[in-house]
Write a protein that holds these residues in place. Structure first.
Motif, mmCIF file in Angstrom:
data_model
loop_
_atom_site.group_PDB
_atom_site.id
_atom_site.type_symbol
_atom_site.label_atom_id
_atom_site.label_comp_id
_atom_site.label_asym_id
_atom_site.label_seq_id
_atom_site.Cartn_x
_atom_site.Cartn_y
_atom_site.Cartn_z
ATOM 1 N N PHE A 172 50.207 47.111 30.260
ATOM 2 C CA PHE A 172 49.892 48.183 31.202
ATOM 3 C C PHE A 172 48.399 48.187 31.534
ATOM 4 O O PHE A 172 48.002 48.287 32.704
ATOM 5 N N LEU A 173 47.558 48.037 30.518
ATOM 6 C CA LEU A 173 46.114 47.998 30.737
ATOM 7 C C LEU A 173 45.700 46.760 31.534
ATOM 8 O O LEU A 173 44.755 46.820 32.321
ATOM 9 N N PHE A 174 46.404 45.653 31.335
ATOM 10 C CA PHE A 174 46.098 44.448 32.109
ATOM 11 C C PHE A 174 46.339 44.707 33.591
ATOM 12 O O PHE A 174 45.535 44.309 34.442
ATOM 13 N N GLY A 175 47.450 45.384 33.894
ATOM 14 C CA GLY A 175 47.724 45.722 35.286
ATOM 15 C C GLY A 175 46.688 46.662 35.864
ATOM 16 O O GLY A 175 46.243 46.492 37.005
ATOM 17 N N ILE A 176 46.277 47.662 35.074
ATOM 18 C CA ILE A 176 45.235 48.587 35.534
ATOM 19 C C ILE A 176 43.933 47.823 35.780
ATOM 20 O O ILE A 176 43.258 48.031 36.799
ATOM 21 N N GLY A 177 43.583 46.950 34.855
ATOM 22 C CA GLY A 177 42.364 46.171 35.017
ATOM 23 C C GLY A 177 42.399 45.303 36.262
ATOM 24 O O GLY A 177 41.389 45.159 36.953
ATOM 25 N N PHE A 178 43.570 44.740 36.564
ATOM 26 C CA PHE A 178 43.686 43.937 37.779
ATOM 27 C C PHE A 178 43.498 44.809 39.020
ATOM 28 O O PHE A 178 42.848 44.391 39.984
ATOM 29 N N GLY A 179 44.073 46.022 38.990
ATOM 30 C CA GLY A 179 43.907 46.916 40.131
ATOM 31 C C GLY A 179 42.454 47.270 40.366
ATOM 32 O O GLY A 179 41.969 47.253 41.511
ATOM 33 N N LEU A 180 41.735 47.579 39.297
ATOM 34 C CA LEU A 180 40.311 47.891 39.421
ATOM 35 C C LEU A 180 39.526 46.669 39.897
ATOM 36 O O LEU A 180 38.609 46.777 40.714
ATOM 37 N N MET A 181 39.896 45.505 39.385
ATOM 38 C CA MET A 181 39.191 44.292 39.778
ATOM 39 C C MET A 181 39.474 43.941 41.233
ATOM 40 O O MET A 181 38.582 43.418 41.931
ATOM 41 N N TRP A 182 40.684 44.209 41.709
ATOM 42 C CA TRP A 182 40.997 43.916 43.102
ATOM 43 C C TRP A 182 40.113 44.728 44.039
ATOM 44 O O TRP A 182 39.647 44.229 45.065
ATOM 45 N N LEU A 183 39.844 45.971 43.675
ATOM 46 C CA LEU A 183 38.955 46.794 44.495
ATOM 47 C C LEU A 183 37.562 46.187 44.553
ATOM 48 O O LEU A 183 36.916 46.179 45.602
ATOM 49 N N ASN A 184 37.085 45.678 43.419
ATOM 50 C CA ASN A 184 35.770 45.036 43.389
ATOM 51 C C ASN A 184 35.789 43.686 44.089
ATOM 52 O O ASN A 184 34.834 43.310 44.780
ATOM 53 N N ALA A 185 36.877 42.938 43.889
ATOM 54 C CA ALA A 185 36.932 41.578 44.431
ATOM 55 C C ALA A 185 36.841 41.575 45.946
ATOM 56 O O ALA A 185 36.194 40.707 46.537
ATOM 57 N N ARG A 186 37.465 42.542 46.578
ATOM 58 C CA ARG A 186 37.422 42.597 48.044
ATOM 59 C C ARG A 186 36.010 42.855 48.552
ATOM 60 O O ARG A 186 35.645 42.449 49.652
ATOM 61 N N ASP A 187 35.206 43.576 47.734
ATOM 62 C CA ASP A 187 33.826 43.865 48.119
ATOM 63 C C ASP A 187 32.866 42.741 47.751
ATOM 64 O O ASP A 187 31.819 42.586 48.371
ATOM 65 N N CYS A 188 33.234 41.969 46.710
ATOM 66 C CA CYS A 188 32.292 40.996 46.155
ATOM 67 C C CYS A 188 32.516 39.568 46.630
ATOM 68 O O CYS A 188 31.627 38.729 46.463
ATOM 69 N N SER A 189 33.688 39.281 47.188
ATOM 70 C CA SER A 189 33.980 37.900 47.540
ATOM 71 C C SER A 189 34.681 37.821 48.888
ATOM 72 O O SER A 189 35.564 38.630 49.177
ATOM 73 N N PRO A 190 34.306 36.839 49.714
ATOM 74 C CA PRO A 190 35.002 36.658 50.994
ATOM 75 C C PRO A 190 36.413 36.097 50.806
ATOM 76 O O PRO A 190 37.243 36.186 51.701
ATOM 77 N N ARG A 191 36.671 35.499 49.635
ATOM 78 C CA ARG A 191 37.995 34.956 49.310
ATOM 79 C C ARG A 191 38.429 35.493 47.948
ATOM 80 O O ARG A 191 38.472 34.759 46.951
ATOM 81 N N PRO A 192 38.737 36.790 47.876
ATOM 82 C CA PRO A 192 39.007 37.427 46.587
ATOM 83 C C PRO A 192 40.230 36.867 45.866
ATOM 84 O O PRO A 192 40.236 36.771 44.637
ATOM 85 N N ARG A 193 41.256 36.479 46.619
ATOM 86 C CA ARG A 193 42.468 35.981 45.968
ATOM 87 C C ARG A 193 42.219 34.642 45.294
ATOM 88 O O ARG A 193 42.801 34.347 44.242
ATOM 89 N N LEU A 194 41.376 33.820 45.879
ATOM 90 C CA LEU A 194 41.030 32.545 45.254
ATOM 91 C C LEU A 194 40.282 32.780 43.943
ATOM 92 O O LEU A 194 40.525 32.096 42.942
ATOM 93 N N ALA A 195 39.376 33.764 43.951
ATOM 94 C CA ALA A 195 38.647 34.092 42.722
ATOM 95 C C ALA A 195 39.609 34.558 41.631
ATOM 96 O O ALA A 195 39.500 34.143 40.467
ATOM 97 N N LEU A 196 40.577 35.398 41.995
ATOM 98 C CA LEU A 196 41.525 35.908 41.011
ATOM 99 C C LEU A 196 42.518 34.837 40.583
ATOM 100 O O LEU A 196 42.993 34.854 39.442
ATOM 101 N N LEU A 197 42.825 33.912 41.474
ATOM 102 C CA LEU A 197 43.674 32.782 41.078
ATOM 103 C C LEU A 197 42.963 31.937 40.034
ATOM 104 O O LEU A 197 43.585 31.490 39.059
ATOM 105 N N ARG A 198 41.657 31.705 40.225
ATOM 106 C CA ARG A 198 40.899 30.984 39.198
ATOM 107 C C ARG A 198 40.917 31.744 37.886
ATOM 108 O O ARG A 198 40.992 31.141 36.807
ATOM 109 N N ARG A 199 40.858 33.051 37.977
ATOM 110 C CA ARG A 199 40.873 33.884 36.767
ATOM 111 C C ARG A 199 42.185 33.703 36.004
ATOM 112 O O ARG A 199 42.199 33.536 34.788
ATOM 113 N N PHE A 200 43.298 33.729 36.719
ATOM 114 C CA PHE A 200 44.596 33.558 36.072
ATOM 115 C C PHE A 200 44.766 32.130 35.560
ATOM 116 O O PHE A 200 45.377 31.906 34.508
ATOM 117 N N ALA A 201 44.247 31.142 36.313
ATOM 118 C CA ALA A 201 44.355 29.755 35.873
ATOM 119 C C ALA A 201 43.617 29.538 34.553
ATOM 120 O O ALA A 201 44.132 28.867 33.636
#
Length: 352
Positions: free
Chosen positions: A70-99
Motif C-alpha cells: 500500500f505504501l509503495f502505491g502511495i509513494g508512486f502516486g507522490l512521485m508521479w506528481l513530482n515526475a511530471r514537474d521534474c522530467s519531460p519524459r516522466p514515464r521513462l524515468a519511472l520505467l528506469r526506476r522499476f527496471a
C-alpha cells in the motif's frame, strides 16, 4: 497547529516526504523481518514451536506485506506528481526506476526466494505505469474502482502476491491526489477507520478457529488486510501523542532507508544462517525465541546505522543509486540546487 499539520501545509518547490509514511514504513520493515526469518531458517512446528508458529501465522504472516504494498502505491502516486514537474519524459524515468528494482529483486531472489522486490517491479510496469495514461480528470476514480476489484480478486484467490496490484492502485489513487494529506490532518476519521477494521478483525477471529483460517485462504487474506490497516491506524494515532517522540527517531530512519535495510537484513540473516544453521538447538520453542532475538538485534543495529548514515549522507546507499538511475546525474544536480534554496519544515526529510 500540530507538527503534522505544519508539515502538511508547508509550501515547497518539490513536495517533501511525509514523515508519517517513513515511520509507518519503518514499522512495517520490522514486521517484514519477522516474516522472512522462519522460512530462511526452516522454522516449523516441531516440539514446542506450535504456539509460536500459530501466533506467527495469525499476527505476522501477510500482515505487514500489505502495508508495504500500500505504501509503495502511495509513494508512486507522490512521485508521479513530482515526475511530471521534474522530467519531460516522466514515464521513462519511472520505467528506469522499476527496471532497477526488478534487477535488484532478481539478484535478491538468489538469497531469499519469494522476496517481494521483483513482483513489485513487474506489477509496477504492468499496472502502475499504464495507469498514468488515464486522464487526470478520471484517473483517481478509475484506478480506485479497479484497485478495489483487483484487491477483492486477490483476497478471493488466497492473498499473498495476488493483492499487490489492487493495493498498488489504491495507494496510487491516494498518493496521487490530495486525499493523503486530508486524511492525515483528520485523526478523528482515521480513528473511526481503525475502529471499524479492528471490529472486523475481532469478529473474524471469534467466528473462526485457527484451522479454518488456514484452510480458507480468503479468510486469512481478508483478516491480513484488516489487521494491516489497523496497524497503520494505531501508528498514525500514536504519532498524535507523546509517543511520537519515541516512534519518530526509532522508525523514521528505518523507513527512509527501507530498501537498503531490507536488502541489508537479508545479507545479515544469510550470514547468521551460515554461522548458526539450526536455531532450534538454542531454545525449547523450535528456534522462534532465538530468531526473535536475532531480529531484535538486527533492528537495533539498523536503527543506529541508519540514523548515523542519514546524518552524514542524507540518503541510504541503495536509495541514492536508485534515484540516480531514475533521474540521471544532470537532473539530480538541478534538483539539489533547488533543494538548497528551500527551507525544509520541521517534519520534512530528504526528497523522493
Amino acid at each position: 497547529m500540530t507538527e503534522t499539520q505544519t508539515q502538511l501545509s508547508s509550501p515547497s518547490r518539490e513536495r517533501p516526504r511525509i514523515a508519517a509514511l517513513d515511520i509507518v514504513r519503518g514499522f512495517a520493515l520490522c514486521g517484514i523481518l519477522l516474516v522472512n526469518l522462519p522460512p530462511m531458517f526452516g522454522l516449523g512446528v516441531d516440539g514446542g514451536a506450535l504456539h509460536f508458529y500459530r501466533f506467527y501465522q495469525d499476527f505476522v504472516q501477510n500482515r505487514f506485506f500489505p502495508i508495504f504494498s500500500f505504501l509503495f502505491g502511495i509513494g508512486f502516486g507522490l512521485m508521479w506528481l513530482n515526475a511530471r514537474d521534474c522530467s519531460p519524459r516522466p514515464r521513462l524515468a519511472l520505467l528506469r526506476r522499476f527496471a532497477f528494482l526488478g534487477i535488484l529483486g532478481g539478484l535478491h531472489q538468489l538469497l531469499q526466494p519469494g522476496e517481494a522486490l521483483l513482483p513489485y517491479a513487474l506489477a509496477g510496469i504492468v499496472v502502475l505505469l499504464p495507469a498514468t495514461w488515464i486522464a487526470d480528470r478520471w484517473r483517481n476514480v478509475t484506478i480506485s474502482s479497479l484497485g478495489i476489484v483487483l484487491l477483492i480478486a486477490g483476497v478471493a484467490t488466497g492473498g499473498g502476491m495476488a493483492v499487490i496490484p489492487g493495493l498498488f492502485l489504491l495507494g496510487f489513487a491516494i498518493g496521487g491526489s490530495g486525499l493523503l494529506r486530508t486524511v492525515l490532518s483528520r485523526p478523528g476519521r482515521v480513528a473511526i477507520t481503525g475502529a471499524l477494521t479492528l471490529a472486523i478483525t475481532i469478529v473474524g477471529f471469534v467466528a473462526t478457529d485457527y484451522l479454518t483460517r488456514q484452510i480458507n485462504g480468503w479468510i486469512n487474506a481478508g483478516l491480513g488486510l484488516t489487521m494491516a490497516l489497523t496497524y497503520i491506524v494505531v501508528v498514525l494515532l500514536l504519532l498524535r501523542t507523546p509517543a511520537e517522540a519515541v516512534l519518530r527517531p526509532v522508525f523514521a530512519p528505518l523507513g527512509r532507508m527501507a530498501l537498503s535495510n531490507y536488502i541489508g537484513a537479508t545479507l545479515i540473516l544469510v550470514a547468521v544462517r551460515m554461522a548458526m544453521p539450526d536455531l532450534a538447538r538454542f531454545d525449547d520453542h523450535g528456534g522462534y525465541v532465538a530468531g526473535l532475538l536475532i531480529c531484535v538485534a538486527i533492528i537495533i543495529v539498523q536503527i543506529i546505522v541508519s540514523t548515523l548514515w542519514l546524518r552524514r549522507f542524507g540518503q541510504g546507499p541503495l536509495e541514492k543509486l536508485w534515484r540516480l538511475v531514475t533521474w540521471g546525474r544532470a537532473k539530480l544536480s538541478a534538483m539539489h540546487r533547488n533543494q538548497r534554496r528551500e527551507q525544509p519544515s520541521a517534519l520534512t526529510s530528504s526528497r523522493e
